[in-house]
Motif scaffolding. Structure first.
Motif, PDB file in Angstrom:
ATOM      1  N   TYR A  46       0.807  -1.216   0.000  1.00 22.08           N
ATOM      2  CA  TYR A  46       0.000   0.000   0.000  1.00 22.08           C
ATOM      3  C   TYR A  46       0.841   1.267   0.000  1.00 22.08           C
ATOM      4  CZ  TYR A  46      -3.405  -3.410   1.654  1.00 22.08           C
ATOM      5  OH  TYR A  46      -4.197  -4.515   1.793  1.00 22.08           O
ATOM      6  N   GLY A  47       2.025   1.209   0.596  1.00 25.52           N
ATOM      7  CA  GLY A  47       2.784   2.418   0.862  1.00 25.52           C
ATOM      8  C   GLY A  47       3.647   2.876  -0.292  1.00 25.52           C
ATOM      9  N   VAL A  48       3.901   4.173  -0.323  1.00 19.76           N
ATOM     10  CA  VAL A  48       4.852   4.759  -1.246  1.00 19.76           C
ATOM     11  C   VAL A  48       6.035   5.257  -0.421  1.00 19.76           C
ATOM     12  CG1 VAL A  48       3.125   5.411  -2.951  1.00 19.76           C
ATOM     13  CG2 VAL A  48       3.671   6.996  -1.104  1.00 19.76           C
ATOM     14  N   PHE A  49       7.223   5.222  -1.002  1.00 18.34           N
ATOM     15  CA  PHE A  49       8.414   5.629  -0.267  1.00 18.34           C
ATOM     16  C   PHE A  49       8.240   7.060   0.247  1.00 18.34           C
ATOM     17  CE2 PHE A  49      12.640   7.385   0.154  1.00 18.34           C
ATOM     18  CZ  PHE A  49      13.297   6.399   0.861  1.00 18.34           C
ATOM     19  N   PRO A  50       8.634   7.311   1.523  1.00 14.70           N
ATOM     20  CA  PRO A  50       9.413   6.481   2.439  1.00 14.70           C
ATOM     21  C   PRO A  50       8.573   5.703   3.454  1.00 14.70           C
ATOM     22  CG  PRO A  50       9.338   8.701   3.293  1.00 14.70           C
ATOM     23  CD  PRO A  50       8.518   8.701   2.025  1.00 14.70           C
ATOM     24  N   VAL A  51       7.247   5.602   3.249  1.00 19.16           N
ATOM     25  CA  VAL A  51       6.378   4.995   4.262  1.00 19.16           C
ATOM     26  C   VAL A  51       6.807   3.576   4.640  1.00 19.16           C
ATOM     27  CG1 VAL A  51       4.015   4.260   4.755  1.00 19.16           C
ATOM     28  CG2 VAL A  51       4.427   6.483   3.701  1.00 19.16           C
ATOM     29  N   PRO A  52       7.077   2.654   3.675  1.00 21.51           N
ATOM     30  CA  PRO A  52       7.445   1.291   4.085  1.00 21.51           C
ATOM     31  C   PRO A  52       8.736   1.218   4.902  1.00 21.51           C
ATOM     32  CG  PRO A  52       6.763   1.350   1.780  1.00 21.51           C
ATOM     33  CD  PRO A  52       6.931   2.768   2.219  1.00 21.51           C
ATOM     34  N   ALA A  53       9.571   2.238   4.834  1.00 18.14           N
ATOM     35  CA  ALA A  53      10.838   2.216   5.565  1.00 18.14           C
ATOM     36  C   ALA A  53      10.691   2.684   7.008  1.00 18.14           C
ATOM     37  CB  ALA A  53      11.865   3.098   4.845  1.00 18.14           C
ATOM     38  N   LEU A  54       9.569   3.275   7.369  1.00 18.10           N
ATOM     39  CA  LEU A  54       9.440   3.865   8.708  1.00 18.10           C
ATOM     40  C   LEU A  54       9.525   2.848   9.846  1.00 18.10           C
ATOM     41  CD1 LEU A  54       6.713   6.588   8.030  1.00 18.10           C
ATOM     42  CD2 LEU A  54       9.195   6.882   8.229  1.00 18.10           C
ATOM     43  N   PRO A  55       8.868   1.679   9.772  1.00 18.47           N
ATOM     44  CA  PRO A  55       9.013   0.708  10.879  1.00 18.47           C
ATOM     45  C   PRO A  55      10.456   0.262  11.096  1.00 18.47           C
ATOM     46  CG  PRO A  55       7.106   0.168   9.545  1.00 18.47           C
ATOM     47  CD  PRO A  55       7.862   1.221   8.797  1.00 18.47           C
ATOM     48  N   ARG A  56      11.197   0.065  10.018  1.00 21.10           N
ATOM     49  CA  ARG A  56      12.592  -0.334  10.162  1.00 21.10           C
ATOM     50  C   ARG A  56      13.403   0.787  10.804  1.00 21.10           C
ATOM     51  NH1 ARG A  56      15.890  -3.938  11.739  1.00 21.10           N
ATOM     52  NH2 ARG A  56      17.949  -3.842  10.780  1.00 21.10           N
ATOM     53  N   LEU A  57      13.105   2.023  10.425  1.00 20.75           N
ATOM     54  CA  LEU A  57      13.799   3.163  11.025  1.00 20.75           C
ATOM     55  C   LEU A  57      13.520   3.230  12.522  1.00 20.75           C
ATOM     56  CD1 LEU A  57      15.455   5.764  10.783  1.00 20.75           C
ATOM     57  CD2 LEU A  57      13.327   6.969  10.189  1.00 20.75           C
ATOM     58  N   TYR A  58      12.266   2.983  12.898  1.00 19.25           N
ATOM     59  CA  TYR A  58      11.911   2.968  14.321  1.00 19.25           C
ATOM     60  C   TYR A  58      12.711   1.900  15.070  1.00 19.25           C
ATOM     61  CZ  TYR A  58       9.317   1.603  18.493  1.00 19.25           C
ATOM     62  OH  TYR A  58       8.977   1.249  19.772  1.00 19.25           O
ATOM     63  N   ALA A  59      12.798   0.703  14.501  1.00 16.75           N
ATOM     64  CA  ALA A  59      13.527  -0.383  15.167  1.00 16.75           C
ATOM     65  C   ALA A  59      15.000  -0.037  15.320  1.00 16.75           C
ATOM     66  CB  ALA A  59      13.364  -1.682  14.379  1.00 16.75           C
ATOM     67  N   LEU A  60      15.589   0.558  14.294  1.00 16.75           N
ATOM     68  CA  LEU A  60      17.000   0.936  14.370  1.00 16.75           C
ATOM     69  C   LEU A  60      17.230   1.971  15.471  1.00 16.75           C
ATOM     70  CD1 LEU A  60      17.906   1.138  10.572  1.00 16.75           C
ATOM     71  CD2 LEU A  60      18.776  -0.515  12.233  1.00 16.75           C
ATOM     72  N   LEU A  61      16.344   2.949  15.561  1.00 12.75           N
ATOM     73  CA  LEU A  61      16.490   3.974  16.589  1.00 12.75           C
ATOM     74  C   LEU A  61      16.274   3.390  17.981  1.00 12.75           C
ATOM     75  CD1 LEU A  61      14.655   7.042  15.007  1.00 12.75           C
ATOM     76  CD2 LEU A  61      17.094   6.804  15.424  1.00 12.75           C
ATOM     77  N   ALA A  62      15.198   2.632  18.141  1.00 12.34           N
ATOM     78  CA  ALA A  62      14.835   2.127  19.470  1.00 12.34           C
ATOM     79  C   ALA A  62      15.880   1.159  20.012  1.00 12.34           C
ATOM     80  CB  ALA A  62      13.466   1.454  19.408  1.00 12.34           C
ATOM     81  N   VAL A  63      16.430   0.302  19.148  1.00 11.00           N
ATOM     82  CA  VAL A  63      17.366  -0.722  19.595  1.00 11.00           C
ATOM     83  C   VAL A  63      18.797  -0.191  19.657  1.00 11.00           C
ATOM     84  CG1 VAL A  63      18.366  -2.983  19.072  1.00 11.00           C
ATOM     85  CG2 VAL A  63      15.920  -2.584  18.735  1.00 11.00           C
ATOM     86  N   ASN A  64      19.203   0.533  18.627  1.00 15.46           N
ATOM     87  CA  ASN A  64      20.615   0.921  18.517  1.00 15.46           C
ATOM     88  C   ASN A  64      20.914   2.335  18.990  1.00 15.46           C
ATOM     89  OD1 ASN A  64      21.261  -1.584  17.259  1.00 15.46           O
ATOM     90  ND2 ASN A  64      20.449  -0.800  15.335  1.00 15.46           N
ATOM     91  N   SER A  65      19.908   3.202  19.017  1.00 13.75           N
ATOM     92  CA  SER A  65      20.144   4.603  19.394  1.00 13.75           C
ATOM     93  C   SER A  65      19.039   5.094  20.319  1.00 13.75           C
ATOM     94  CB  SER A  65      20.214   5.482  18.135  1.00 13.75           C
ATOM     95  OG  SER A  65      21.185   5.026  17.245  1.00 13.75           O
ATOM     96  N   PRO A  66      18.901   4.478  21.517  1.00 15.10           N
ATOM     97  CA  PRO A  66      17.805   4.884  22.403  1.00 15.10           C
ATOM     98  C   PRO A  66      17.864   6.348  22.818  1.00 15.10           C
ATOM     99  CG  PRO A  66      19.350   3.404  23.521  1.00 15.10           C
ATOM    100  CD  PRO A  66      19.689   3.367  22.078  1.00 15.10           C
ATOM    101  N   ALA A  67      19.058   6.909  22.924  1.00 15.68           N
ATOM    102  CA  ALA A  67      19.159   8.328  23.294  1.00 15.68           C
ATOM    103  C   ALA A  67      18.578   9.206  22.191  1.00 15.68           C
ATOM    104  CB  ALA A  67      20.617   8.708  23.553  1.00 15.68           C
ATOM    105  N   LEU A  68      18.833   8.840  20.945  1.00 16.15           N
ATOM    106  CA  LEU A  68      18.265   9.595  19.826  1.00 16.15           C
ATOM    107  C   LEU A  68      16.750   9.407  19.770  1.00 16.15           C
ATOM    108  CD1 LEU A  68      18.598  11.364  17.361  1.00 16.15           C
ATOM    109  CD2 LEU A  68      19.199   9.322  16.024  1.00 16.15           C
ATOM    110  N   TRP A  69      16.280   8.153  20.041  1.00 17.01           N
ATOM    111  CA  TRP A  69      14.837   7.917  20.057  1.00 17.01           C
ATOM    112  C   TRP A  69      14.162   8.746  21.148  1.00 17.01           C
ATOM    113  CZ3 TRP A  69      10.774   6.973  17.531  1.00 17.01           C
ATOM    114  CH2 TRP A  69       9.585   6.666  18.185  1.00 17.01           C
TER     115      TRP A  69
END
Length: 389
Positions: A46-69
């Motif tokens: 359903y999504g057009v870029f960058p929408v499909p990439a947002l969940p992966r971006l969230y996971a990267l921030l939450a797991v690897n960069s909690p201070a940035l999140w």
């Protein structure tokens, strides 16, 4: 005519999927003829870029960069500021939701995720549909403005604290239902034979099983905690659920002998592992907490994602559901203390019995079905008026 329910979810973390699974299960039991569409609104379908990439971006921030999140979460914690962000994203978000709506043709839309309420209403308006939107909130204490949707028919929230947060955000009190966090039936019904369950899972019968996890993405000090637990002499059999963190699963699998513990990836039978365990070590994800509560599984919290999970620590500790230990050495000490204190674990299980809501999924499902009926009656009335004109 059979009703259609669309449940909007995102693959970020595992909580949205757990809520969706529990609601779908309850809806199917109450109304077998209802059509349930669980839609990942961020998918490439359903999504057009960058929408499909947002969940992966969230996971990267939450797991690897909690201070940035943390900075992202709190910098968007103003209703005005968040609304501006969502409105600015309309060119990418609205086509996504319109495509999902047209594919499913729902009578009711249930949002099991934050962030898209305003956009969902705009998409419905673009299509000329008068389809009710309901919101099922899965955060226990801290409610981000992304959950708040002014035109929602109703909100189902898990706790009184969540209700008060919604009221402070401007939600009409009469539209908020405190029904608990929906969990699948597997977490509310104990196994008939726990010994047989342990045999099937390959767990030693007399072992003190410690379930260790860091959410769907394997976040937190999981590896260090397991290493120190195995070296501590605490009589524990660790079962590690690494989730989608394949790197963590491979590293631990290479270090733990099958006779000393188990290492698994993403599992579909989490309820069985919770019923088989004696103790849970995890971060403060709301779904994991409430699933453990329904299984009567004492909790050692290792920390929380900044923002949405931080209030969950106070919820667990204040209600006597477990304890907090953030460093691997402290975690191992807490595990040893709880495993050696039958009375404390029994007190925790009693506290859990006071806060669990095993009917939450069915209660919310009944509310969804009632909303379907009301929408159908309204549409019939409108059609009658048109025919009589």
């Amino acid at each position: 005519m059979a009703k259609k329910v669309m449940i909007a979810l995102a693959p970020a973390g595992g909580g949205h999927l757990s809520v969706t699974r529990a609601l779908s299960e309850a809806l199917s039991e109450l109304a077998p003829d209802v059509t349930i569409s669980a839609v990942n609104v961020y998918s490439a379908e359903y999504g057009v870029f960058p929408v499909p990439a947002l969940p992966r971006l969230y996971a990267l921030l939450a797991v690897n960069s909690p201070a940035l999140w943390r900075r992202v979460y709190y910098s968007t914690c103003s209703q005005t500021r968040y609304s501006l962000i969502e409105k600015a994203a309309q060119p990418w978000l609205r086509p996504t939701l319109k495509a999902a709506l047209q594919a499913t043709q729902p009578d009711v839309v249930v949002s099991a995720l934050p962030a898209l309420g305003y956009t969902m209403q705009r998409a419905l308006r673009d299509l000329g549909w008068r389809c009710p939107l309901a919101v099922v909130v899965s955060d226990l204490i801290n409610i981000h403005p992304a959950w708040i949707t002014r035109g929602a028919a109703w909100y189902a929230v898990p706790t009184e604290e969540a209700r008060l947060a919604c009221v402070r955000a401007g939600v009409a009190p009469e539209s908020i239902h405190v029904l608990g966090l929906p969990v699948s039936r597997a977490f509310t019904e104990p196994p008939a034979d726990r010994a047989a369950l342990r045999r099937r899972l390959g767990v030693p019968q007399e072992a003190r099983v410690v379930l260790i996890m860091g959410g769907a993405d394997g976040a937190g000090p999981v590896e260090e905690t397991v290493q120190q637990l195995l070296a501590s002499g605490v009589p524990a059999f660790p079962v590690v659920i690494a989730g989608r963190n394949e790197r963590l699963r491979r590293r631990l699998s290479a270090r733990i002998r099958p006779s000393a513990g188990r290492v698994l990836g993403f599992v579909g039978n989490m309820a069985e592992w919770m019923w088989a365990a004696d103790l849970l070590v995890t971060k403060a994800g709301p779904n994991t907490i409430m699933e453990a509560v329904h299984c009567g599984l004492p909790i050692v919290l290792t920390g929380a994602l900044p923002g949405q999970e931080e209030g969950n620590i106070d919820f667990v500790v204040a209600n006597g559901l477990g304890t907090l230990a953030t460093r691997p050495r402290e975690i191992v000490q807490a595990v040893g203390r709880l495993l050696g204190d039958d009375e404390e674990r029994a007190a925790i299980r009693q506290a859990m019995a006071r806060v669990r809501r095993p009917q939450a999924a069915r209660d919310i499902a009944q509310l969804i079905l009632a909303t379907c009926e009301q929408a159908g009656e309204r549409d019939s009335a409108v059609q009658s008026l048109r025919e009589g004109a």
